[in-house]
Scaffold this active site. Structure first.
Site, PDB file in Angstrom:
ATOM      1  N   HIS A  99       0.847  -1.195   0.000  1.00 31.94           N
ATOM      2  CA  HIS A  99       0.000   0.000   0.000  1.00 31.94           C
ATOM      3  C   HIS A  99       0.878   1.239   0.000  1.00 31.94           C
ATOM      4  O   HIS A  99       1.905   1.281   0.690  1.00 31.94           O
ATOM      5  CB  HIS A  99      -0.898  -0.014   1.237  1.00 31.94           C
ATOM      6  CG  HIS A  99      -1.966   1.023   1.234  1.00 31.94           C
ATOM      7  ND1 HIS A  99      -1.708   2.371   1.426  1.00 31.94           N
ATOM      8  CD2 HIS A  99      -3.313   0.920   1.073  1.00 31.94           C
ATOM      9  CE1 HIS A  99      -2.836   3.040   1.386  1.00 31.94           C
ATOM     10  NE2 HIS A  99      -3.834   2.189   1.167  1.00 31.94           N
ATOM     11  N   HIS A 115      -7.860  -0.167  -3.925  1.00 33.64           N
ATOM     12  CA  HIS A 115      -8.698   0.703  -3.106  1.00 33.64           C
ATOM     13  C   HIS A 115      -9.269   1.780  -4.028  1.00 33.64           C
ATOM     14  O   HIS A 115      -8.532   2.596  -4.579  1.00 33.64           O
ATOM     15  CB  HIS A 115      -7.883   1.377  -2.003  1.00 33.64           C
ATOM     16  CG  HIS A 115      -7.540   0.478  -0.864  1.00 33.64           C
ATOM     17  ND1 HIS A 115      -6.809   0.911   0.220  1.00 33.64           N
ATOM     18  CD2 HIS A 115      -7.832  -0.825  -0.625  1.00 33.64           C
ATOM     19  CE1 HIS A 115      -6.665  -0.091   1.070  1.00 33.64           C
ATOM     20  NE2 HIS A 115      -7.275  -1.149   0.580  1.00 33.64           N
ATOM     21  N   CYS A 174      -3.973   1.985  -4.361  1.00 36.61           N
ATOM     22  CA  CYS A 174      -4.885   2.898  -3.679  1.00 36.61           C
ATOM     23  C   CYS A 174      -4.989   4.164  -4.520  1.00 36.61           C
ATOM     24  O   CYS A 174      -4.063   4.977  -4.557  1.00 36.61           O
ATOM     25  CB  CYS A 174      -4.382   3.207  -2.274  1.00 36.61           C
ATOM     26  SG  CYS A 174      -5.523   4.244  -1.345  1.00 36.61           S
ATOM     27  N   ASP A 232     -13.060   2.799  -0.612  1.00 38.36           N
ATOM     28  CA  ASP A 232     -12.268   3.209   0.545  1.00 38.36           C
ATOM     29  C   ASP A 232     -12.570   4.667   0.874  1.00 38.36           C
ATOM     30  O   ASP A 232     -12.858   5.471  -0.012  1.00 38.36           O
ATOM     31  CB  ASP A 232     -10.784   3.032   0.232  1.00 38.36           C
ATOM     32  CG  ASP A 232      -9.912   3.028   1.473  1.00 38.36           C
ATOM     33  OD1 ASP A 232     -10.448   2.877   2.578  1.00 38.36           O
ATOM     34  OD2 ASP A 232      -8.678   3.159   1.324  1.00 38.36           O
ATOM     35  N   HIS A 233     -12.496   4.986   2.149  1.00 42.09           N
ATOM     36  CA  HIS A 233     -12.624   6.357   2.656  1.00 42.09           C
ATOM     37  C   HIS A 233     -13.899   7.022   2.146  1.00 42.09           C
ATOM     38  O   HIS A 233     -13.871   8.059   1.494  1.00 42.09           O
ATOM     39  CB  HIS A 233     -11.389   7.178   2.277  1.00 42.09           C
ATOM     40  CG  HIS A 233     -10.128   6.684   2.883  1.00 42.09           C
ATOM     41  ND1 HIS A 233      -9.075   7.501   3.207  1.00 42.09           N
ATOM     42  CD2 HIS A 233      -9.726   5.438   3.219  1.00 42.09           C
ATOM     43  CE1 HIS A 233      -8.079   6.789   3.709  1.00 42.09           C
ATOM     44  NE2 HIS A 233      -8.463   5.520   3.728  1.00 42.09           N
ATOM     45  N   TYR A 260     -15.460   4.882   7.067  1.00 39.52           N
ATOM     46  CA  TYR A 260     -15.796   3.465   7.022  1.00 39.52           C
ATOM     47  C   TYR A 260     -17.212   3.151   7.499  1.00 39.52           C
ATOM     48  O   TYR A 260     -17.493   2.016   7.880  1.00 39.52           O
ATOM     49  CB  TYR A 260     -14.772   2.661   7.836  1.00 39.52           C
ATOM     50  CG  TYR A 260     -13.426   2.645   7.159  1.00 39.52           C
ATOM     51  CD1 TYR A 260     -13.154   1.752   6.132  1.00 39.52           C
ATOM     52  CD2 TYR A 260     -12.446   3.567   7.512  1.00 39.52           C
ATOM     53  CE1 TYR A 260     -11.937   1.765   5.488  1.00 39.52           C
ATOM     54  CE2 TYR A 260     -11.223   3.585   6.872  1.00 39.52           C
ATOM     55  CZ  TYR A 260     -10.969   2.682   5.861  1.00 39.52           C
ATOM     56  OH  TYR A 260      -9.766   2.702   5.207  1.00 39.52           O
TER      57      TYR A 260
END
Length: 321
Positions: A175, A240, A214, A283-284, A298
């Protein structure tokens, strides 16, 4: 082509059932702790969780978080080889249980960093932000750490563990540093640019030494997202799906359909250049009405929205051929 997935807790709750109701089949497990205050997985933990997931029709597709990599490993400090042996056994356990991907990071000291969690976005929703000017001061955490330490630590780690990953059938996905700055609080960082990822992949040429792509971090690096997906192609082992407005010094998370990245172009790039068995999770996500923002990025409603958006993009990308 990537497959939509959801990050789920390590114990069954309504989110497991929501995932199946959405048609999601791949589970990404990302616990902060496993239970009894433990943060490292045993074989029995992994097997028990895999059994639970199978019972409700979910595949244990990715494990991220609670991955046993110490700063002694990252910085090449005394005791790292004993810690690496623990990680090797962890990979063997994952392989025996059938977990195909492990996501890990190389952030020493300060890890994932945000400086605000109640930034208002569309309709009064909340997103997170990072602003480097709000990170000044504080005690030195790793005053002697250097970029060279991190590179030597990572290259030694990959030489040691990738052969074990190959034998176990478990792909690794590094990541990016979040935020992807060359340092944070004077602690050096190296997973911060497309060129640095070239060096990571060259350190051990194997599909098992790969990337967690990501999108938000690569966007904060200033990378062209579709071009970078094409560049790394079959070395992308996990995705992500997110977007940010800004750069590595200051950015805010965005709604997935309201950021600067052409998300359809990104999905088309995944369709053309990434292996079919790679999973992608939102994600996020924004915190929406009725949610308490106790776990910024989340909560459930934003993830449900994002899965629908991702599915729509994937259908369009597939129809484009």
């Amino acid at each position: 082509m990537v497959s939509p997935a959801l990050v789920l807790p390590h114990e069954p709750d309504e989110r497991w059932h929501l995932a199946r109701q959405l048609g999601v089949e791949d589970a990404v497990i990302h616990p902060l702790e496993i239970g009894d205050g433990r943060t490292q997985w045993t074989y029995d933990d992994l097997q028990g969780l895999s059994n639970w997931l199978s019972e409700v029709g979910l595949n244990f597709s990715v494990l991220e978080g609670s991955v046993p990599i110490s700063d002694r490993i990252r910085l090449g400090r005394a005791g790292r080889d004993e810690d690496i042996e623990m990680f090797k056994q962890f990979l063997r356990n994952c392989g025996e249980v059938g977990v195909p991907v492990v996501c890990y990071d190389w952030m020493a000291g300060v890890r994932w960093a945000r400086t605000g969690a109640h930034v208002e976005a569309r309709g009064g929703s909340y997103v997170t932000e990072f602003d480097v000017t709000k990170t000044r001061g504080g005690p030195e955490t790793l005053p002697d750490a250097t970029h060279e330490d991190l590179w030597e630590g990572l290259e030694h780690f990959l030489q040691e563990v990738v052969p074990v990953a190959e034998e176990a059938g478990v792909k690794l996905g590094l990541h990016p540093d979040d935020p992807p700055r060359s340092s944070l609080r004077d602690i050096p960082r190296i997973a911060t640019s497309v060129e640095n990822y070239d060096r990571v992949l060259d350190a051990y040429d194997s599909e098992y030494n790969g990337i967690t792509f990501c999108q938000g971090n690569f966007a904060a690096m200033g990378a062209d997202i579709p071009e970078t997906i094409e560049r790394f192609g079959d070395r992308i082992n996990f995705v992500h799906f997110r977007d940010v407005e800004g750069d590595a010094d200051r950015f805010v998370e965005t709604w997935h359909d309201d950021g600067p990245t052409d998300m359809l172009a990104a999905m088309r790039a995944y369709e053309r250049h990434v292996d079919d068995d790679v999973v992608m999770r939102p994600d996020h996500v924004p915190t929406m009405a009725g949610e308490d923002n106790s776990n910024p990025g989340y909560h459930t409603n934003g993830r449900l929205f994002s899965i629908g958006y991702m599915r729509g993009l994937r259908e369009q990308a597939r129809s484009d051929g």
